[in-house]
Design a protein around this motif. Structure first.
Motif, PDB file in Angstrom:
ATOM      1  N   GLY A   1     -31.307  39.534 -10.941  1.00 19.43           N
ATOM      2  CA  GLY A   1     -32.698  39.921 -11.364  1.00 19.43           C
ATOM      3  C   GLY A   1     -33.529  39.204 -12.362  1.00 19.43           C
ATOM      4  N   ALA A   2     -34.622  39.068 -12.727  1.00 12.46           N
ATOM      5  CA  ALA A   2     -35.270  38.270 -13.390  1.00 12.46           C
ATOM      6  C   ALA A   2     -36.399  39.047 -14.391  1.00 12.46           C
ATOM      7  CB  ALA A   2     -36.102  37.041 -12.920  1.00 12.46           C
ATOM      8  N   PRO A  24     -30.734  45.209 -17.880  1.00 17.82           N
ATOM      9  CA  PRO A  24     -30.470  46.071 -16.579  1.00 17.82           C
ATOM     10  C   PRO A  24     -30.989  45.434 -15.385  1.00 17.82           C
ATOM     11  CG  PRO A  24     -31.372  47.249 -18.488  1.00 17.82           C
ATOM     12  CD  PRO A  24     -31.476  45.846 -18.862  1.00 17.82           C
ATOM     13  N   THR A  25     -30.336  45.600 -14.372  1.00 17.15           N
ATOM     14  CA  THR A  25     -30.765  44.995 -12.941  1.00 17.15           C
ATOM     15  C   THR A  25     -31.665  45.786 -12.343  1.00 17.15           C
ATOM     16  OG1 THR A  25     -28.564  44.154 -13.040  1.00 17.15           O
ATOM     17  CG2 THR A  25     -29.928  43.656 -10.893  1.00 17.15           C
ATOM     18  N   PHE A  26     -31.293  47.058 -12.035  1.00 20.41           N
ATOM     19  CA  PHE A  26     -32.202  47.848 -10.927  1.00 20.41           C
ATOM     20  C   PHE A  26     -33.221  48.419 -11.577  1.00 20.41           C
ATOM     21  CE2 PHE A  26     -27.899  47.274  -8.921  1.00 20.41           C
ATOM     22  CZ  PHE A  26     -28.394  46.054  -7.890  1.00 20.41           C
ATOM     23  N   MET A  27     -33.334  49.309 -12.594  1.00 19.54           N
ATOM     24  CA  MET A  27     -34.396  50.081 -13.258  1.00 19.54           C
ATOM     25  C   MET A  27     -35.299  50.962 -12.367  1.00 19.54           C
ATOM     26  SD  MET A  27     -34.003  48.767 -16.467  1.00 19.54           S
ATOM     27  CE  MET A  27     -35.465  49.189 -17.089  1.00 19.54           C
ATOM     28  N   ALA A  28     -34.609  51.306 -11.637  1.00 19.86           N
ATOM     29  CA  ALA A  28     -35.304  52.508 -10.574  1.00 19.86           C
ATOM     30  C   ALA A  28     -36.422  51.882  -9.681  1.00 19.86           C
ATOM     31  CB  ALA A  28     -35.643  53.772 -11.415  1.00 19.86           C
ATOM     32  N   ALA A  32     -35.361  47.517  -5.413  1.00 18.21           N
ATOM     33  CA  ALA A  32     -34.048  47.118  -5.902  1.00 18.21           C
ATOM     34  C   ALA A  32     -33.038  48.147  -5.701  1.00 18.21           C
ATOM     35  CB  ALA A  32     -34.203  46.872  -7.376  1.00 18.21           C
ATOM     36  N   CYS A  33     -33.395  49.550  -5.846  1.00 21.11           N
ATOM     37  CA  CYS A  33     -32.401  50.452  -5.476  1.00 21.11           C
ATOM     38  C   CYS A  33     -32.002  50.618  -4.213  1.00 21.11           C
ATOM     39  CB  CYS A  33     -32.995  51.910  -5.895  1.00 21.11           C
ATOM     40  SG  CYS A  33     -33.179  52.191  -7.674  1.00 21.11           S
ATOM     41  N   SER A  34     -32.839  50.378  -3.171  1.00 17.76           N
ATOM     42  CA  SER A  34     -32.324  50.145  -1.707  1.00 17.76           C
ATOM     43  C   SER A  34     -31.339  48.940  -1.507  1.00 17.76           C
ATOM     44  CB  SER A  34     -33.509  49.846  -0.964  1.00 17.76           C
ATOM     45  OG  SER A  34     -33.033  49.899   0.206  1.00 17.76           O
ATOM     46  N   VAL A  35     -31.509  47.877  -2.281  1.00 17.58           N
ATOM     47  CA  VAL A  35     -30.720  46.956  -2.053  1.00 17.58           C
ATOM     48  C   VAL A  35     -29.438  47.060  -2.826  1.00 17.58           C
ATOM     49  CG1 VAL A  35     -30.396  44.487  -2.729  1.00 17.58           C
ATOM     50  CG2 VAL A  35     -32.553  45.091  -2.000  1.00 17.58           C
ATOM     51  N   ALA A  36     -29.419  47.823  -3.955  1.00 18.21           N
ATOM     52  CA  ALA A  36     -28.253  48.306  -4.661  1.00 18.21           C
ATOM     53  C   ALA A  36     -27.207  49.111  -3.789  1.00 18.21           C
ATOM     54  CB  ALA A  36     -28.694  48.836  -5.782  1.00 18.21           C
ATOM     55  N   LEU A  37     -27.979  50.203  -3.032  1.00 13.50           N
ATOM     56  CA  LEU A  37     -27.259  51.179  -2.229  1.00 13.50           C
ATOM     57  C   LEU A  37     -26.669  50.297  -0.982  1.00 13.50           C
ATOM     58  CD1 LEU A  37     -26.509  53.905  -1.420  1.00 13.50           C
ATOM     59  CD2 LEU A  37     -28.494  54.187  -0.156  1.00 13.50           C
ATOM     60  N   ALA A  38     -27.441  49.410  -0.479  1.00  8.44           N
ATOM     61  CA  ALA A  38     -26.818  48.482   0.730  1.00  8.44           C
ATOM     62  C   ALA A  38     -25.569  47.734   0.467  1.00  8.44           C
ATOM     63  CB  ALA A  38     -27.849  47.539   1.025  1.00  8.44           C
ATOM     64  N   SER A  39     -25.585  47.412  -1.186  1.00  6.18           N
ATOM     65  CA  SER A  39     -24.604  46.410  -1.852  1.00  6.18           C
ATOM     66  C   SER A  39     -23.321  47.445  -1.862  1.00  6.18           C
ATOM     67  CB  SER A  39     -25.138  45.925  -2.907  1.00  6.18           C
ATOM     68  OG  SER A  39     -24.200  45.287  -3.609  1.00  6.18           O
ATOM     69  N   VAL A  40     -23.597  48.683  -2.649  1.00  7.95           N
ATOM     70  CA  VAL A  40     -22.678  49.394  -2.683  1.00  7.95           C
ATOM     71  C   VAL A  40     -21.760  49.690  -1.253  1.00  7.95           C
ATOM     72  CG1 VAL A  40     -22.051  51.776  -3.511  1.00  7.95           C
ATOM     73  CG2 VAL A  40     -23.332  50.475  -4.827  1.00  7.95           C
TER      74      VAL A  40
END
Length: 130
Positions: A1-2, A24-28, A32-40
């Motif tokens: 993130g930037a 903090p990367t995803f910050m709601a 970003a949350c969708s990408v985080a879920l796919a990553s998990v």
């Protein structure tokens, strides 16, 4: 993130306009949350624990020699997180200088006060950690 901001906001957050130390990367953010879920989901379907243990072994091997330096208080590794704690904290100018030199050398560590820490990705090999 930037994080993108202007000089006035940056100076307000980091008082002298130094390194923006809030990350903090995803910050709601929905994307970003969708990408985080796919990553998990990808991570839990992989041999992630084995990979973390491999990164941990590589970090221990490559970071342990730092403990012999006079400026180093302690080197510690837990999983895929490696920390080199210095006896004395770095000034903002020193942090910026150290970070610039590390990046030029292809080393990705984050200086933060007395700490230099790294969190290599789980899928990197021994040579990438070293």
């Amino acid at each position: 993130g930037a994080t993108v901001t202007n000089k006035r906001i940056s100076n307000g957050i980091s008082d002298t306009g130094g390194v923006f130390m809030h990350g903090p990367t995803f910050m709601a953010n929905p994307l970003a949350c969708s990408v985080a879920l796919a990553s998990v989901n990808l991570m839990v379907q992989s041999p992630w624990l084995e990979r973390v243990r491999s990164v941990e072994r590589s970090l221990i091997k490559s970071m342990s020699p730092l403990a012999k330096l006079d400026s180093v208080r302690e080197v510690r590794v837990l999983g895929a997180i490696g920390v080199c704690e210095l006896h004395k904290g770095l000034t903002r100018e020193e942090m910026a200088s150290v970070q610039q030199q590390l990046v030029e050398d292809g080393v990705w560590l984050r200086p933060f006060g007395k700490l230099l820490y790294t969190m290599p990705p789980f899928n990197c090999g021994d040579l990438e950690v070293e």
